[in-house]
Design an enzyme around this catalytic site. Structure first.
Site, PDB file in Angstrom:
ATOM      1  CE  LYS A   1      -1.101   8.750  -2.799  1.00 40.99           C
ATOM      2  NZ  LYS A   1      -1.992   7.621  -3.074  1.00 40.99           N
TER       3      LYS A   1
ATOM      4  CG  ASP B   1      -1.093   5.677  -0.338  1.00 39.53           C
ATOM      5  OD1 ASP B   1      -1.642   4.970  -1.194  1.00 39.53           O
ATOM      6  OD2 ASP B   1       0.165   5.752  -0.259  1.00 39.53           O
TER       7      ASP B   1
HETATM    8  P1  NAP Z   1      -0.385  -0.411   3.995  1.00 40.95           P
HETATM    9  O1  NAP Z   1      -1.675  -0.785   4.641  1.00 40.95           O
HETATM   10  O2  NAP Z   1       0.522   0.543   4.696  1.00 40.95           O
HETATM   11  O3  NAP Z   1       0.397  -1.760   3.655  1.00 40.95           O
HETATM   12  C1  NAP Z   1       1.623  -1.804   2.989  1.00 40.95           C
HETATM   13  C2  NAP Z   1       2.180  -3.199   3.174  1.00 40.95           C
HETATM   14  O4  NAP Z   1       3.381  -3.346   2.448  1.00 40.95           O
HETATM   15  C3  NAP Z   1       2.523  -3.543   4.630  1.00 40.95           C
HETATM   16  O5  NAP Z   1       2.280  -4.889   4.851  1.00 40.95           O
HETATM   17  C4  NAP Z   1       4.023  -3.227   4.700  1.00 40.95           C
HETATM   18  O6  NAP Z   1       4.678  -3.958   5.727  1.00 40.95           O
HETATM   19  C5  NAP Z   1       4.438  -3.746   3.328  1.00 40.95           C
HETATM   20  N1  NAP Z   1       5.670  -3.134   2.859  1.00 40.95           N
HETATM   21  C6  NAP Z   1       6.076  -1.833   2.963  1.00 40.95           C
HETATM   22  N2  NAP Z   1       7.274  -1.682   2.381  1.00 40.95           N
HETATM   23  C7  NAP Z   1       7.626  -2.905   1.907  1.00 40.95           C
HETATM   24  C8  NAP Z   1       8.743  -3.421   1.212  1.00 40.95           C
HETATM   25  N3  NAP Z   1       9.773  -2.613   0.879  1.00 40.95           N
HETATM   26  N4  NAP Z   1       8.759  -4.729   0.876  1.00 40.95           N
HETATM   27  C9  NAP Z   1       7.734  -5.554   1.186  1.00 40.95           C
HETATM   28  N5  NAP Z   1       6.646  -5.123   1.863  1.00 40.95           N
HETATM   29  C10 NAP Z   1       6.600  -3.820   2.202  1.00 40.95           C
HETATM   30  O7  NAP Z   1      -0.647   0.232   2.533  1.00 40.95           O
HETATM   31  P2  NAP Z   1      -1.812  -0.127   1.524  1.00 40.95           P
HETATM   32  O8  NAP Z   1      -2.878   0.891   1.677  1.00 40.95           O
HETATM   33  O9  NAP Z   1      -2.132  -1.567   1.579  1.00 40.95           O
HETATM   34  O10 NAP Z   1      -1.101   0.208   0.132  1.00 40.95           O
HETATM   35  C11 NAP Z   1      -0.285  -0.747  -0.565  1.00 40.95           C
HETATM   36  C12 NAP Z   1      -0.011  -0.264  -1.983  1.00 40.95           C
HETATM   37  O11 NAP Z   1      -1.266  -0.071  -2.663  1.00 40.95           O
HETATM   38  C13 NAP Z   1       0.710   1.088  -2.089  1.00 40.95           C
HETATM   39  O12 NAP Z   1       1.494   1.064  -3.268  1.00 40.95           O
HETATM   40  C14 NAP Z   1      -0.439   2.089  -2.248  1.00 40.95           C
HETATM   41  O13 NAP Z   1      -0.022   3.289  -2.878  1.00 40.95           O
HETATM   42  C15 NAP Z   1      -1.362   1.265  -3.150  1.00 40.95           C
HETATM   43  N6  NAP Z   1      -2.759   1.698  -3.140  1.00 40.95           N
HETATM   44  C16 NAP Z   1      -3.473   1.714  -1.978  1.00 40.95           C
HETATM   45  C17 NAP Z   1      -4.804   2.078  -2.021  1.00 40.95           C
HETATM   46  C18 NAP Z   1      -5.676   2.030  -0.797  1.00 40.95           C
HETATM   47  O14 NAP Z   1      -6.898   2.176  -0.949  1.00 40.95           O
HETATM   48  N7  NAP Z   1      -5.146   1.786   0.369  1.00 40.95           N
HETATM   49  C19 NAP Z   1      -5.395   2.468  -3.231  1.00 40.95           C
HETATM   50  C20 NAP Z   1      -4.636   2.420  -4.395  1.00 40.95           C
HETATM   51  C21 NAP Z   1      -3.313   2.031  -4.337  1.00 40.95           C
HETATM   52  P3  NAP Z   1       4.912  -3.247   7.143  1.00 40.95           P
HETATM   53  O15 NAP Z   1       3.559  -2.834   7.640  1.00 40.95           O
HETATM   54  O16 NAP Z   1       5.541  -4.329   7.947  1.00 40.95           O
HETATM   55  O17 NAP Z   1       5.810  -2.074   6.871  1.00 40.95           O
END
Ligand code: NAP
Length: 444
Positions: A126, A166
């Site tokens: 990571k 991510d």
């Molecule tokens: P992302 O596109 O950056 O989205 C994150 C979302 O969560 C956004 O809507 C953000 O809002 C919101 N957020 C951030 N901090 C928050 C808080 N404290 N309370 C409530 N909402 C909050 O990220 P993502 O790729 O969807 O990833 C989301 C989660 O899934 C993370 O834990 C990541 O590690 C995990 N994950 C992602 C992937 C992948 O393929 N992307 C794979 C495995 C796991 P704002 O935009 O308004 O800040």
């Protein structure tokens, strides 16, 4: 021999002071594999757990860049190459102000188990930076990404370490990072996943984590004689993962009634579907907050400063960030007769919340539920190596199969009477493959 779990944990805490997220992740894994470890002296004799909690390599570097006003900014970059027993290090890059070494070590450690569960040949890693793209111009983001890659390029490669996106690293950032790697190395290889479709990306990759999470939740529901169709579902966040999950839940006949942001959540009892999702995507693409404008546009309720877990639902799928479900949230969900929580975010539940949920309802941890993202990244690597692109149906069919295998593995290691301890199942299921490969490869 290693008789005491507390001794193991306190030794780790002394060696890595202040890394609380990393300690939380290790404790969660060790707690469920300890008995199994004790019963298998071959792992103990080779000190497998002690080696597993130590990353093979940690790279930290300065990332200087120039903002639009001509001022020089400095951020910190990281890559944690955690474990390569099963293949090249594989795991995303996170760009967010909250990024620390502890957070990346927790994510890299979890990634090792998750990648093992996918059955694909990928190690765990990571990386990221405390740089946040939110509020920055395209030019600033490009200059930051180029500076970040100007150091990282010497440590990664298609057979060494293959980063992906991510939080804060989507298609735009992957493009800038990949472009700089290509320029510095003078080669076009599958060194990153999450690439654009026209230049080496895989179909379904953007949706994969959310789709995979819903396929996993569907298996959990089927096991208890239910189906996603007709279920009321609470989702948090509205990022990449939430978007995929909401799209698939709608497709399978479920109704999503919440989304959230750092400032609060939206409750939309009519369901978030169709043009509402398009509207949200449009807001995100212009870097705007999605939660409040959505409430105004569709007459839904915006509840500031609170979590969506207080809404009565059957199923909860956290999709935002770590520790977003606390013990009170967990109790509220159970009180409102929610019977399943599938964690799509990484370590979405605080330790006490996960324990409480696990005792009271069907609860599955992120490393199993969200493994669909890295699984399709693995499929992207295969397509890049073969220089071909599989059609959408083929990638989706493989994703479904992988999620079904992961569920099966969790059940086989976690079955306890009529219940399944998904935490134990995912941890032991992920541990065994990595541990066996480490044993076979000697003390390295
Ligand atoms: P992302 O596109 O950056 O989205 C994150 C979302 O969560 C956004 O809507 C953000 O809002 C919101 N957020 C951030 N901090 C928050 C808080 N404290 N309370 C409530 N909402 C909050 O990220 P993502 O790729 O969807 O990833 C989301 C989660 O899934 C993370 O834990 C990541 O590690 C995990 N994950 C992602 C992937 C992948 O393929 N992307 C794979 C495995 C796991 P704002 O935009 O308004 O800040």
């Amino acid at each position: 021999m290693k008789a005491d779990i507390n001794e193991f944990i306190s030794k780790l805490e002394n060696r890595t002071p202040g890394e609380k997220e990393f300690h939380q992740a290790v404790e969660e894994v060790i707690g469920s594999v300890w008995d199994f470890y004790q019963k298998n002296p071959r792992y103990q004799q080779a000190n497998i757990l002690e080696r597993m909690v130590e990353p093979e390599r940690v790279i930290m570097f300065r990332v200087p860049w120039v903002d639009d006003r001509g001022e020089v900014q400095v951020n910190r970059g990281y890559r944690v190459e955690f474990n390569s027993a099963l293949g090249p290090y594989k795991g995303g890059l996170r760009f967010h102000a909250s990024v620390t070494l502890s957070i990346l070590k927790f994510l890299g450690f979890e990634q090792t188990f998750k990648n093992s569960l996918t059955t694909l040949p990928m190690g765990g890693g990571k990386g990221g930076s405390d740089f946040s793209p939110k509020g920055k111009s395209d030019g600033e983001i490009m200059r930051f990404c180029q500076s970040f890659m100007s150091e990282l390029f010497r440590h990664i490669g298609p057979n060494t370490d293959v980063p992906a996106g991510d939080i804060g690293v989507g298609g735009r950032e992957v493009g800038y990072l990949f472009g700089q790697y290509k320029r510095l190395k003078n080669e076009f290889t599958g060194v990153m996943t999450g690439k654009g479709l026209g230049w080496g990306g895989s179909l379904i990759r953007p949706e994969a984590t959310g789709f995979g999470a819903v396929y996993f939740a569907q298996h959990m529901l089927h096991r208890i004689g239910k189906d996603i169709e007709g279920q009321k579902v609470a989702v948090s966040g509205f990022g990449n993962v939430a978007w995929g999950a909401i799209t698939k839940i709608n497709e399978l006949g479920g109704k999503v009634v919440t989304i959230s942001g750092p400032d609060g959540y939206i409750y939309d009892p009519e369901g978030i579907s169709g043009e509402k999702i398009d509207y949200l995507l449009e807001l995100r693409s212009t870097n705007n907050d999605v939660v409040e404008p959505y409430a105004a546009e569709f007459g839904a309720k915006f509840i500031p400063e609170r979590h969506p877990w207080e809404v009565p639902v059957n199923v909860a799928i956290p999709c935002a960030t770590e520790n977003e479900v606390n013990l009170n949230d967990a109790k509220e969900l159970v009180k409102n007769a929610c019977y399943l929580l599938a964690e799509a975010s990484n370590m979405g539940c605080m330790a006490d919340a996960a324990e409480y949920l696990s005792k009271n309802i069907d609860y599955a941890p992120g490393k199993a539920v969200n493994a669909g993202g890295v699984a399709v990244s693995g499929l992207e690597m295969s397509q890049n190596s073969m220089r071909i692109s599989w059609p959408r149906e083929e990638v989706d069919a493989r994703l479904k199969l992988i999620m079904s295998d992961i569920h099966e593995r969790c059940v086989s290691y976690g079955k306890n009477g009529n219940k399944v301890d998904y935490i134990k199942g995912a941890n032991i299921g992920g541990f065994v493959k990595v541990a066996d490969a480490m044993l076979a490869q000697g003390v390295v």
